[in-house]
Design a protein around this motif. Structure first.
Motif, PDB file in Angstrom:
ATOM      1  N   ARG A   1     -12.201   2.551  -7.937  1.00  9.70           N
ATOM      2  CA  ARG A   1     -11.817   2.810  -8.473  1.00  9.70           C
ATOM      3  C   ARG A   1     -11.257   3.857  -9.374  1.00  9.70           C
ATOM      4  O   ARG A   1     -12.397   3.331  -9.918  1.00  9.70           O
ATOM      5  CB  ARG A   1      -9.919   2.758  -8.274  1.00  9.70           C
ATOM      6  N   ASP A  58       0.988  -1.354   0.442  1.00 17.47           N
ATOM      7  CA  ASP A  58       0.120  -0.591  -0.150  1.00 17.47           C
ATOM      8  C   ASP A  58       1.023   1.098  -0.208  1.00 17.47           C
ATOM      9  O   ASP A  58       1.913   1.455   0.259  1.00 17.47           O
ATOM     10  CB  ASP A  58      -0.943   0.245   1.491  1.00 17.47           C
ATOM     11  N   GLY A  59       0.830   2.438  -0.682  1.00 18.12           N
ATOM     12  CA  GLY A  59       0.993   3.489  -0.676  1.00 18.12           C
ATOM     13  C   GLY A  59       1.391   4.472  -2.241  1.00 18.12           C
ATOM     14  O   GLY A  59       2.034   5.402  -2.043  1.00 18.12           O
ATOM     15  N   ARG A 113       0.264   7.266  -2.609  1.00 19.14           N
ATOM     16  CA  ARG A 113       0.678   8.559  -1.533  1.00 19.14           C
ATOM     17  C   ARG A 113       2.359   8.868  -1.817  1.00 19.14           C
ATOM     18  O   ARG A 113       2.624  10.460  -1.849  1.00 19.14           O
ATOM     19  CB  ARG A 113       0.425   8.611  -0.450  1.00 19.14           C
TER      20      ARG A 113
HETATM   21 MG    MG Z   1      -4.729   2.532  -0.521  1.00  8.64          MG
END
Ligand code: MG
Ligand code: IPE
Ligand code: IPE
Length: 246
Positions: free
Chosen positions: A72, A21-22, A25
């Motif tokens: 999404r 994850d990430g 970001r």
């Molecule tokens: Mg995520």
């Protein structure tokens, strides 16, 4: 001594699962499009697969796309599917040369046909490999998996192939997507989020959980070795007392 040298080869997790994850970001922090985060995430995938092969972890499962991720924006979903196809094409040789067997779990029929074909191709080509099983969770959701399992077992009960009294953990395990995999020993999630997000709910019943703030595209071998060292310091009691384990 490096983190890798300190790892106790006799206390390795047999099955490591990772919630990667990430990516978004990571890109945002750099003023880039989310797509760049996903592209750079593939480097981390390569690092972690290699790291696991180096220290001989037999089962690695990566959460690549959840059932919820279909919600999404269309453009991001399309990009992720394209990235899946191109990564499979690019990595097939490396997987094969390193004796790694590819496996996939999830509602694979929901994937675009092209991705299904590519996946099948790599799975077929690597099916005799034995050093490590790399499982990609794609269009995977644990609740969907549990529903599928209940439906299949119910049909068998209805057709007198199994009696309700005989339903036990083994029967359930044998109907999950993960039927050929052992329980998860260590679950890592990157990016600072501390949640499971519908990943392997049944299979992590006794897994050790490890959360790190590192964003997935920055995740490297050494991060993984540190996580394994942390895991090896823990006492897994499985409900028993500490004294019983001595
Ligand atoms: Mg995520
Ligand atoms: C993980 O990164 C990749 C997928 C879920 C496909 P994200 O895309 O979730 O990145 P963040 O959480 O938005 O930073
Ligand atoms: C979980 O990450 C799914 C994958 C890593 C593939 P998400 O980014 O989709 O999870 P939430 O929505 O933050 O829980």
């Amino acid at each position: 001594m490096t983190a890798k040298d300190q790892i106790d080869k006799d206390k390795l997790p047999k099955h490591l699962a990772v919630i990667m994850d990430g990516n978004g970001r990571w890109a945002k922090q750099k003023g880039l499009f989310r797509s760049m985060g996903h592209e750079n995430g593939t480097k981390a995938v390569r690092e972690i697969v290699e790291a696991c092969a180096e220290i001989n972890i037999p089962y690695l499962t990566l959460y690549a796309f959840s059932t919820e991720n279909w919600n999404r924006p269309k453009i991001e979903v399309e990009l992720l599917m394209k990235l899946l196809v191109s990564s499979l094409k690019k990595e097939i040789k490396t997987l094969h040369d390193n004796n790694i067997k590819l496996n996939a779990i999830g509602n694979l029929e929901a994937l675009p046909k092209k991705a299904q074909r590519e996946l099948k191709d790599v799975i077929d080509k690597t099916k005799e490999n034995s050093r490590m099983t790399l499982t990609l969770a794609l269009s995977y959701g644990s609740r969907e998996e549990i529903i599928k399992t209940i439906k299949e077992i119910s049909h068998k009960v209805k057709n007198n192939l199994i009696s309700p009294e005989n339903i036990d953990e083994t029967v359930i395990n044998n109907h999950l997507y993960t039927q050929n995999l052992p329980d998860v020993d260590l679950l890592i999630r990157t990016s600072g989020e501390q949640r499971i997000s519908n990943f392997l709910l049944w299979q992590i019943a006794y897994a050790e959980l490890y959360f790190t703030d590192t964003l997935w595209p920055d995740y490297r071998k050494n991060h993984l070795f540190e996580a394994i060292l942390n895991y090896q310091k823990r006492e897994r009691r499985f409900g028993k007392t500490s004294e019983q384990l001595k």
